[in-house]
Design an enzyme around this catalytic site. Structure first.
Site, PDB file in Angstrom:
ATOM      1  N   ARG A 124      45.657  57.564  32.624  1.00 19.58           N
ATOM      2  CA  ARG A 124      45.380  57.098  33.980  1.00 19.58           C
ATOM      3  C   ARG A 124      45.477  58.268  34.944  1.00 19.58           C
ATOM      4  NH1 ARG A 124      45.965  52.068  37.177  1.00 19.58           N
ATOM      5  NH2 ARG A 124      46.430  52.315  39.253  1.00 19.58           N
ATOM      6  N   ASP A 173      38.779  44.344  46.792  1.00 20.09           N
ATOM      7  CA  ASP A 173      39.884  45.339  46.247  1.00 20.09           C
ATOM      8  C   ASP A 173      40.581  45.844  47.580  1.00 20.09           C
ATOM      9  OD1 ASP A 173      41.806  46.674  44.817  1.00 20.09           O
ATOM     10  OD2 ASP A 173      40.002  48.023  43.820  1.00 20.09           O
ATOM     11  N   ARG A 215      45.268  41.274  31.966  1.00 21.12           N
ATOM     12  CA  ARG A 215      45.414  42.676  31.672  1.00 21.12           C
ATOM     13  C   ARG A 215      46.082  42.917  30.296  1.00 21.12           C
ATOM     14  NH1 ARG A 215      45.093  46.864  35.727  1.00 21.12           N
ATOM     15  NH2 ARG A 215      45.117  48.063  33.942  1.00 21.12           N
ATOM     16  N   GLN A 255      40.371  47.072  33.575  1.00 25.11           N
ATOM     17  CA  GLN A 255      40.471  46.020  34.757  1.00 25.11           C
ATOM     18  C   GLN A 255      39.379  44.914  34.657  1.00 25.11           C
ATOM     19  OE1 GLN A 255      42.795  45.450  37.241  1.00 25.11           O
ATOM     20  NE2 GLN A 255      41.758  43.171  37.273  1.00 25.11           N
ATOM     21  N   HIS A 312      37.182  51.682  36.344  1.00 22.12           N
ATOM     22  CA  HIS A 312      38.547  50.993  35.766  1.00 22.12           C
ATOM     23  C   HIS A 312      38.107  50.001  34.889  1.00 22.12           C
ATOM     24  CE1 HIS A 312      42.384  49.607  35.741  1.00 22.12           C
ATOM     25  NE2 HIS A 312      42.456  49.285  36.845  1.00 22.12           N
ATOM     26  N   CYS A 359      42.285  42.657  42.006  1.00 25.19           N
ATOM     27  CA  CYS A 359      42.836  43.277  40.823  1.00 25.19           C
ATOM     28  C   CYS A 359      44.453  43.640  41.274  1.00 25.19           C
ATOM     29  CB  CYS A 359      42.214  44.458  40.536  1.00 25.19           C
ATOM     30  SG  CYS A 359      42.186  45.826  41.540  1.00 25.19           S
TER      31      CYS A 359
END
Length: 308
Positions: A107, A225, A294, A137, A134, A266
């Site tokens: 990440r 988001d 997830r 996700q 991402h 998310c």
């Protein structure tokens, strides 16, 4: 060896197989304690490096728990531990880690860090997030939508707010999974034009509509988001709030979507900024299922990468 670097770098059949695998593993765990191992232990004897240049809650916990449930072990490394690219090169770090572990999840900030890690690693590399995308996700989001409403192919998805990395992966997914996506947000925060163009070239219908009320009309899924990053200075936060205030997902906006539309975020969320608490806790919201998934989606990604 298979890396999982981006939605648009992964074959649609493989993506579908991962979603199906994730759902099967979730079903198999129904009613079990969270720490109980899976019946199937495909990662037994495997060591997975989890590298975090960016702080994380869901990504760190879900990958750690997922590896353990499948019989593997994890080694969690922070950016401070490694200082990627500031001392030893990323290429040399990839070569060294490949001698110790069976898989690397990273990440990070720059996409180039991810790509260089994958180029020089001799083990699979998973994109846990970059500034550009991402994908993990979005695998969880597709899984969540289909749990509640069936196939996402042919559906209308609306992204409201900032055309950020999560939005980019949703746009890539539109081409891979066959749904339409409308972005509504200020022009200054549009999604990456190259990602939009590539998705359109791949057959996706990607629309940009500045009026959020028009954009959301008839939507099957509304997604947003956070408007700000923890790394943004205060001046940038205020500027983004001013630009995005009109794109808040509230009850009036959700009322324009289909009656059975879902709402996703998310997380982490700044409640009553990008979305109101009434929407987040309301009947359209599936954010807690989304967060749980997830775990299951990433377990499927891990298995695919290792060919198990």
């Amino acid at each position: 060896m298979q890396h999982f670097l981006d939605i648009d770098r992964t074959d649609p059949a493989a993506l579908r197989a991962m979603i199906d695998s994730a759902r099967a593993m979730k079903t198999a765990r129904h009613g079990r304690p969270k720490g109980a191992p899976d019946d199937d232990q495909p990662l037994a004897g495997h060591m997975v490096a989890l590298i975090f240049e960016k702080p994380s809650t869901r990504t760190r916990v879900s990958f750690d728990v997922g590896v353990r449930q499948m019989g593997g072990q994890t080694m969690v490394l922070s950016g401070a531990d490694m200082q990627l690219g500031h001392g030893e090169t990323i290429a040399d770090t990839a070569r060294v880690l490949s001698r110790y572990v069976d898989l690397i999840m990273i990440r990070t900030f720059e996409e180039q860090t991810l790509l260089e890690m994958a180029e020089y690693a001799s083990v699979p590399v998973i994109n846990g997030l970059t500034n550009r995308s991402h994908p993990c996700q979005i695998m969880a989001d597709i899984m969540t939508y289909e749990e509640h409403r069936g196939p996402i192919a042919g559906r209308r998805v609306v992204w409201s707010g900032d055309g950020n990395n999560v939005c980019a992966s949703f746009i890539q997914a539109a081409a891979r999974f066959g749904f339409d996506l409308t972005f509504t947000g200020p022009e200054t925060l549009d999604p990456d034009p190259a990602i939009v163009a590539a998705a359109r070239a791949g057959g996706a219908r990607i629309t940009i509509e500045r009026d959020p009320m028009k954009a959301v009309a008839g939507a099957d899924l509304v997604v947003t988001d956070t408007w700000v990053s923890m790394h943004d200075p205060q001046s940038a936060r205020e500027r983004r709030h001013n630009q995005l205030r009109g794109y808040q997902v509230n009850e009036a906006l959700m009322a324009r979507a289909r009656p059975d539309a879902l709402f996703m975020h998310c997380l982490p969320a700044h409640r009553d900024d990008e979305a109101t608490s009434a929407v987040m806790d309301g009947p359209h919201s599936v954010i807690w299922d989304e967060a749980e998934n997830r775990l299951h989606a990433q377990k499927a990604v891990l298995r695919w990468c290792l060919g198990t």
